[in-house]
Design an enzyme around this catalytic site. Sequence first.
Site, short mmCIF file in Angstrom:
data_model
loop_
_atom_site.label_atom_id
_atom_site.label_comp_id
_atom_site.label_asym_id
_atom_site.label_seq_id
_atom_site.Cartn_x
_atom_site.Cartn_y
_atom_site.Cartn_z
N GLY A 1 0.83 -1.20 0.00
CA GLY A 1 0.00 0.00 0.00
C GLY A 1 0.86 1.25 0.00
O GLY A 1 1.94 1.29 0.60
N HIS B 1 -5.29 -17.76 48.29
CA HIS B 1 -4.08 -18.41 48.81
C HIS B 1 -4.10 -19.89 48.43
O HIS B 1 -5.16 -20.52 48.51
CB HIS B 1 -4.02 -18.29 50.32
CG HIS B 1 -2.87 -19.07 50.92
ND1 HIS B 1 -1.57 -18.60 50.86
CD2 HIS B 1 -2.83 -20.27 51.54
CE1 HIS B 1 -0.78 -19.50 51.43
NE2 HIS B 1 -1.52 -20.52 51.86
N GLY C 1 23.53 -7.03 21.82
CA GLY C 1 22.42 -6.31 22.43
C GLY C 1 21.72 -7.17 23.48
O GLY C 1 21.08 -8.16 23.13
P1 FAD Z 1 4.01 -4.68 12.73
O1 FAD Z 1 3.63 -5.81 13.60
O2 FAD Z 1 5.45 -4.53 12.35
O3 FAD Z 1 3.10 -4.78 11.44
C1 FAD Z 1 3.23 -3.91 10.38
C2 FAD Z 1 2.66 -4.57 9.17
O4 FAD Z 1 2.56 -3.61 8.13
C3 FAD Z 1 3.53 -5.70 8.61
O5 FAD Z 1 2.76 -6.84 8.45
C4 FAD Z 1 4.04 -5.17 7.27
O6 FAD Z 1 4.16 -6.18 6.29
C5 FAD Z 1 2.91 -4.23 6.90
N1 FAD Z 1 3.31 -3.18 5.97
C6 FAD Z 1 4.33 -2.28 6.11
N2 FAD Z 1 4.36 -1.45 5.06
C7 FAD Z 1 3.34 -1.82 4.25
C8 FAD Z 1 2.85 -1.33 3.02
N3 FAD Z 1 3.41 -0.29 2.41
N4 FAD Z 1 1.80 -1.96 2.46
C9 FAD Z 1 1.21 -3.03 3.07
N5 FAD Z 1 1.61 -3.51 4.23
C10 FAD Z 1 2.67 -2.91 4.83
N6 FAD Z 1 5.92 -6.82 21.62
C11 FAD Z 1 5.20 -7.08 22.71
O7 FAD Z 1 4.35 -6.26 23.08
N7 FAD Z 1 5.37 -8.24 23.42
C12 FAD Z 1 6.30 -9.17 23.06
O8 FAD Z 1 6.43 -10.21 23.71
C13 FAD Z 1 7.07 -8.92 21.90
N8 FAD Z 1 7.98 -9.83 21.48
C14 FAD Z 1 8.67 -9.59 20.34
C15 FAD Z 1 9.60 -10.54 19.92
C16 FAD Z 1 10.32 -10.35 18.77
C17 FAD Z 1 11.31 -11.40 18.30
C18 FAD Z 1 10.11 -9.16 17.99
C19 FAD Z 1 10.86 -8.94 16.71
C20 FAD Z 1 9.20 -8.20 18.40
C21 FAD Z 1 8.48 -8.41 19.59
N9 FAD Z 1 7.56 -7.46 20.05
C22 FAD Z 1 6.86 -7.71 21.19
C23 FAD Z 1 7.32 -6.20 19.34
C24 FAD Z 1 6.03 -6.30 18.52
O9 FAD Z 1 6.16 -7.35 17.60
C25 FAD Z 1 5.77 -4.99 17.81
O10 FAD Z 1 5.71 -3.94 18.76
C26 FAD Z 1 4.45 -5.04 17.07
O11 FAD Z 1 4.43 -6.07 16.12
C27 FAD Z 1 4.18 -3.70 16.36
O12 FAD Z 1 2.93 -3.76 15.78
P2 FAD Z 1 2.56 -2.86 14.51
O13 FAD Z 1 1.20 -3.28 14.11
O14 FAD Z 1 2.83 -1.44 14.80
O15 FAD Z 1 3.62 -3.28 13.36
P1 AMP Z 2 16.45 -3.14 22.71
O1 AMP Z 2 16.37 -1.68 22.34
O2 AMP Z 2 15.78 -3.51 24.00
O3 AMP Z 2 16.06 -4.05 21.57
O4 AMP Z 2 18.03 -3.40 22.94
C1 AMP Z 2 19.02 -3.23 21.98
C2 AMP Z 2 20.37 -3.14 22.71
O5 AMP Z 2 21.45 -3.25 21.78
C3 AMP Z 2 20.57 -1.82 23.43
O6 AMP Z 2 20.73 -2.09 24.80
C4 AMP Z 2 21.85 -1.23 22.82
O7 AMP Z 2 22.66 -0.61 23.78
C5 AMP Z 2 22.55 -2.48 22.26
N1 AMP Z 2 23.52 -2.18 21.18
C6 AMP Z 2 23.36 -1.35 20.11
N2 AMP Z 2 24.48 -1.35 19.30
C7 AMP Z 2 25.38 -2.20 19.87
C8 AMP Z 2 26.74 -2.65 19.54
N3 AMP Z 2 27.40 -2.22 18.44
N4 AMP Z 2 27.35 -3.55 20.36
C9 AMP Z 2 26.68 -4.01 21.46
N5 AMP Z 2 25.43 -3.63 21.83
C10 AMP Z 2 24.77 -2.73 21.06
#
Ligand code: FAD
Ligand code: AMP
Length: 483
Positions: free
Chosen positions: A122, A456, A188
């Site tokens: 989009g 509890h 990180g």
């Molecule tokens: P997203 O989930 O990133 O969704 C955005 C969507 O927009 C995507 O599907 C993308 O394809 C679509 N999109 C982008 N541009 C376009 C376009 N131009 N046209 C059509 N579609 C498009 N958060 C938590 O709260 N709890 C957790 O435990 C947690 N664990 C996580 C673990 C991992 C490994 C990661 C990577 C993230 C985790 N997060 C967690 C963060 C969480 O996933 C994000 O905060 C959340 O997904 C954000 O939601 P959103 O809808 O803003 O964006």
């Molecule tokens: P979060 O924002 O919780 O996903 O954490 C990302 C972490 O990566 C932060 O704590 C940063 O300080 C760390 N980070 C970013 N760049 C580097 C780097 N070059 N080497 C080690 N740690 C990093």
Amino acid sequence: MSNKYDVIVIGSGPAGYVAAIRAAQLGLKTACVEKWRDKDGKGVNGGTCLNVGCIPSKALLDSSHKYHEAHAAFGGHGISTGDVQIDVPSMIKRKDKIVKQMNSGISGLFKANKVDSLFGSGKLLAGKKVQVIDADGNESVYEAENVILASGSVPVNIPPAPVDGEVIVDSTGALEFQEVPERLGVIGAGVIGLELGSVWGRLGSKVVCLEALDSFLAIMDQTIAKEAKKILTKQGLDIRLSCRVTGTEVVEKGGKKEVVVTYTDQDGKDATETFDKLIVCVGRRPFTDGLLSEDCGVKLDERGSIYVNDLCSTSAPGVWAIGDVVRGPMLAHKGSEEGVMVAERIAGEKTVMNYDIIPNVIYTHPEIAAVGKTEEQLKADGEEYKVGTFPFIAIGRAVAADEGEGMVKMIAHEKTDRVLGCHIVGPNAADLVQQVAIAMEFGSTAEDIGLTVFGHPTFSEAVKEAALAVNGHAIHMPNRKKR
Ligand code: FAD
Ligand code: AMP
């Protein structure tokens, strides 16, 4: 299908799909555009959270926790399991199945609520028009009274550690390993790094987390962060603070690839470490690639997020933005609540969102969870506050479950006793902190929580006791100050 909508949402992550459902519930003709394709090339909804974030990471955390328990904890209960094995490809397949199940759950909700699902990329054009280009390159243009941008975020790449998808991976790659790496590096030691490090550490990897900052979990309450670091270190995570990665080299040794990581250590000296896999977890950045036409009127801020006000209005009238692509914590539930607020505002309601009470969880074991202000923030703000802490080791339910590590820290205003924050490392911390979030929404005092009858034996009793401790009334431990 008509090409005119009341609301078009771009992005179907937890921000976008919730906004679309709520808008449709309110009687608005709604479509949601999504470009994500699954491993089979099929368009799917759910975004980062469902496909490569919250859900798959928790699936692997649960699998690895069960393995670890069977391996290391069952014996203490008198249960012998023989030689416990982990079949990594099966574990990954289970995770994929869960993701698929949730994908179809969202499709089902869209159908039930009459949200049109448009698969393709989009782009917002001037005049609230949305161009959608599907997988075959076909272009359609739709018109909307309101457009909600929910394009989310993607992992940050750093030049010293370019992701090759094989040896050096980002969080998405770390959900796909087909075997347990013997030596695993994590750049990180933040939320995602600790979760993924825990998954593979429990399955047998020797994990080293290199973290550039000199404090652990700098944004969390430091009493809890210190306790968490102790617990995670005891579990075998080698967390090295003040270690900034400066370079990587992928080399072949004995027919296998490995990566040599160079970093500056705590003393500012150059150091190296070799790993079989390296996960880059240095944060996420807002994603707006290809989303905005030059004349659409939407502005970005200095961090590359879409600029919005408190109500998630962008600089273009009738265009809203929510979730990871706008300011604020990158958390699924934060985006979902913004989605509800925006949908209700479009429908003419006066909904506002409380940004002060957003729980934040790290799903290590035990979990680390927080809501409200940390002690460090309150100190910096010059607020008067009082603190109560309570250890899980004094909670019968926790001892019975072998979950006695960690504590609850409750913070209340010195004079009004109103709860200002709660920080927990311990069993079920995510769910316990949620209880306090509800109490805070109702303006609870520490005394209110202390006067509430808790079942509890429950882990929750640690929350009650910490609330009592704020005013020196804890029952199951000696109180430092009596009030
Ligand atoms: P997203 O989930 O990133 O969704 C955005 C969507 O927009 C995507 O599907 C993308 O394809 C679509 N999109 C982008 N541009 C376009 C376009 N131009 N046209 C059509 N579609 C498009 N958060 C938590 O709260 N709890 C957790 O435990 C947690 N664990 C996580 C673990 C991992 C490994 C990661 C990577 C993230 C985790 N997060 C967690 C963060 C969480 O996933 C994000 O905060 C959340 O997904 C954000 O939601 P959103 O809808 O803003 O964006
Ligand atoms: P979060 O924002 O919780 O996903 O954490 C990302 C972490 O990566 C932060 O704590 C940063 O300080 C760390 N980070 C970013 N760049 C580097 C780097 N070059 N080497 C080690 N740690 C990093």
